[in-house]
Design an enzyme around this catalytic site. Structure first.
Site, short mmCIF file in Angstrom:
data_model
loop_
_atom_site.label_atom_id
_atom_site.label_comp_id
_atom_site.label_asym_id
_atom_site.label_seq_id
_atom_site.Cartn_x
_atom_site.Cartn_y
_atom_site.Cartn_z
N ASP A 191 0.86 -1.19 0.00
CA ASP A 191 0.00 0.00 0.00
C ASP A 191 0.90 1.24 0.00
O ASP A 191 1.10 1.89 1.02
CB ASP A 191 -0.93 -0.02 1.22
CG ASP A 191 -1.97 1.09 1.18
OD1 ASP A 191 -2.05 1.79 0.14
OD2 ASP A 191 -2.69 1.26 2.18
N ASN B 257 11.05 -6.80 -8.32
CA ASN B 257 10.45 -5.50 -8.65
C ASN B 257 11.55 -4.45 -8.77
O ASN B 257 12.58 -4.52 -8.10
CB ASN B 257 9.39 -5.10 -7.61
CG ASN B 257 9.96 -4.24 -6.50
OD1 ASN B 257 10.19 -3.03 -6.68
ND2 ASN B 257 10.24 -4.86 -5.36
N PHE C 202 10.37 3.55 -6.02
CA PHE C 202 9.66 4.53 -5.18
C PHE C 202 8.62 5.34 -5.96
O PHE C 202 8.60 6.57 -5.90
CB PHE C 202 10.65 5.50 -4.51
CG PHE C 202 11.47 4.94 -3.38
CD1 PHE C 202 11.24 3.69 -2.86
CD2 PHE C 202 12.50 5.71 -2.81
CE1 PHE C 202 12.01 3.18 -1.81
CE2 PHE C 202 13.28 5.22 -1.76
CZ PHE C 202 13.03 3.96 -1.26
N SER D 190 16.37 0.27 -0.45
CA SER D 190 15.80 -0.17 -1.72
C SER D 190 16.92 -0.21 -2.76
O SER D 190 17.71 0.72 -2.86
CB SER D 190 14.71 0.79 -2.20
OG SER D 190 14.42 0.54 -3.56
N ASN E 248 16.46 0.05 -5.88
CA ASN E 248 15.95 0.63 -7.13
C ASN E 248 16.04 2.16 -7.21
O ASN E 248 15.52 2.76 -8.13
CB ASN E 248 14.49 0.18 -7.34
CG ASN E 248 14.38 -1.33 -7.38
OD1 ASN E 248 15.16 -1.99 -8.06
ND2 ASN E 248 13.43 -1.89 -6.64
N THR E 249 16.67 2.78 -6.22
CA THR E 249 16.92 4.22 -6.25
C THR E 249 18.43 4.43 -6.23
O THR E 249 19.08 4.04 -5.25
CB THR E 249 16.25 4.93 -5.05
OG1 THR E 249 14.82 4.78 -5.17
CG2 THR E 249 16.59 6.41 -5.00
N LYS F 233 15.30 0.51 7.85
CA LYS F 233 15.16 -0.68 7.01
C LYS F 233 16.47 -0.93 6.28
O LYS F 233 16.96 -0.06 5.56
CB LYS F 233 14.01 -0.52 6.02
CG LYS F 233 13.68 -1.83 5.28
CD LYS F 233 12.29 -1.80 4.69
CE LYS F 233 11.90 -3.13 4.12
NZ LYS F 233 10.51 -3.15 3.63
N ASN G 26 15.14 -5.65 3.47
CA ASN G 26 14.57 -5.26 2.18
C ASN G 26 14.79 -6.41 1.19
O ASN G 26 15.27 -7.48 1.56
CB ASN G 26 15.24 -3.96 1.70
CG ASN G 26 14.26 -3.06 0.94
OD1 ASN G 26 13.52 -3.53 0.07
ND2 ASN G 26 14.26 -1.79 1.26
#
Length: 404
Positions: free
Chosen positions: A97, A143, A147, A213, A215-216, A253, A282
């Site tokens: 979410d 994935n 963000f 993450s 992905n950043t 995290k 993560n």
């Protein structure tokens, strides 16, 4: 005669089809675990793309369209940590979410706590599509969302509108966590996190600083000792400056892809600064040898079953390095009560899941809780809290059925 027989067969097929549809609808509504895991979810995965399915799931759950959840959380599953009460230790991980659209529906599914986000200061689209890939053969997902976020203001408005309802939920043992990130093009990561604390801190039961993450670009470098100390010092100061009663605990995290030195450094920093907890972990950029699915080489973070052992060993290590004094939330590959129990015995006070929800549907939550309740009884624990870190307490506390 042949025509009459044909009509009878057609009618019979209609009746059987209608009956099957009614039965399937009944199983969907009552939340039959096997039906969801073995029939409904695999069919949906064949006909709906991964990101579309994610968006639809958030919408449906946001509307409260979830299967019946008859499971009543027993006292043995209640956890008190971070100065908060959790009716049960099973939470929904950040990333599901992302924009805070389905919080009440997720409580209805049976989660003991909900974490929304990652939320960045300014709205951003994230990476180009396709950016989510199911590794069905491996019960995993890769994935590279990057963000994608509605931004702080939209999230604040949405969460503010249900603030009174959340206060009631929190009192009842259903806290809300908010996961904060930085914008991709931001030149000042610290300022981004401080803005997140300022805007959303008053609406959160706990805050998560997401520096892991994959992905950043450059985000994971914030886990370095000097960078992390500076960032967390500023974040804690900003949290302490929040007006009113709201001083939410702050957790960090971390990635599962850390060196031994990285882990030691993180443990030193969080202990020194008085950070409240660690989210472990993560997604991973590693690709375990056992992966079978053709999509295994897609770029991004891997979650689900193949992450399980790596994240559990990271939980175990961080518990040891922090001497069991810092709350750990175990995340990665939790799909059964046994998976949750392994993380709890390794040192997690709470656990989160996400990928299992995409493979088994909402009934997986009650299934995990029921199995965990049973495992606690079998292994001689009267509560989750008693089992936290059991694997570190020497051979006398190990039960052959529970040692992991």
């Amino acid at each position: 005669m042949a025509g009459h027989l044909k009509k009878q067969l057609k009618d019979a097929v209609k009746v059987i089809s209608s009956g099957s549809l009614l039965f399937a609808s009944y199983l969907t509504v009552v939340g039959d675990e096997r039906f969801y895991a073995n029939q409904l979810m695999p069919i949906l995965q064949r006909i709906v793309g991964a990101e579309t399915a994610h968006v639809l799931a958030v919408k449906m759950i946001g509307l409260g369209l979830v299967p019946l959840n008859r499971y009543q959380d027993p006292a043995s599953l209640e956890v008190n940590t971070l100065g908060l009460k959790f009716k049960n230790p099973i939470g929904i991980a950040a990333g599901f979410d992302k924009h805070g659209e389905a919080v009440d529906g997720l409580y209805k599914v049976g989660f003991g706590f909900v974490e929304v986000g990652t939320i960045t200061p300014k709205p951003q689209e994230g990476n180009p599509k396709p950016r989510v890939f199911r590794l069905t053969a491996d019960h995993a997902v890769i994935n590279r969302y990057g963000f994608n976020s509605c931004g702080l203001i939209a999230a604040q408005q949405r969460l503010k509108a249900r603030e009174a309802a959340q206060q009631e939920q929190s009192k009842a043992g259903l806290p809300l966590g908010i996961n904060l990130g930085k914008n991709k093009l931001s030149q000042d990561a610290g300022a981004d996190y401080l803005e997140g604390v300022k805007v959303l801190g008053p609406l959160a039961d706990y805050l998560v600083v997401n520096v892991s993450s994959p992905n950043t670009p450059g985000l994971r470098s914030l886990q370095g000792k000097a960078e992390l100390r500076q960032l967390l010092h500023m974040v804690l100061k900003e949290r302490d400056a929040l007006q009113g009663e709201s001083k939410p605990p702050v957790l960090v995290k971390i990635a599962p892809d850390l060196t031994t030195q990285d882990k030691q450094d993180i443990a030193d920093v969080v202990t020194e600064l008085g950070v409240d907890g660690l989210m472990v972990s993560n997604t991973t950029v590693s690709r375990p040898e056992m992966l079978q699915d053709p999509q295994k080489s897609e770029v991004g973070g891997l979650s689900g079953q193949p992450l399980k052992d790596l994240s559990t060993s990271t939980v175990r290590e961080m518990y040891k390095l922090t001497k069991g004094k810092i709350t750990i939330v175990g995340i990665g590959g939790v799909a059964s009560g046994q998976d949750a129990m392994e993380k709890i015995r390794a040192g997690a006070s709470l656990v989160q899941l996400y990928t299992a929800l995409t493979y088994q549907g909402p009934p997986v939550v009650a299934k995990i809780k029921r199995e965990l309740e049973q495992l606690l009884k079998e292994q001689g624990f009267s509560s989750v809290s008693e089992a936290v870190g059991a694997d570190h307490r020497g051979s006398e506390s190990r039960l052959t059925s529970g040692a992991s």
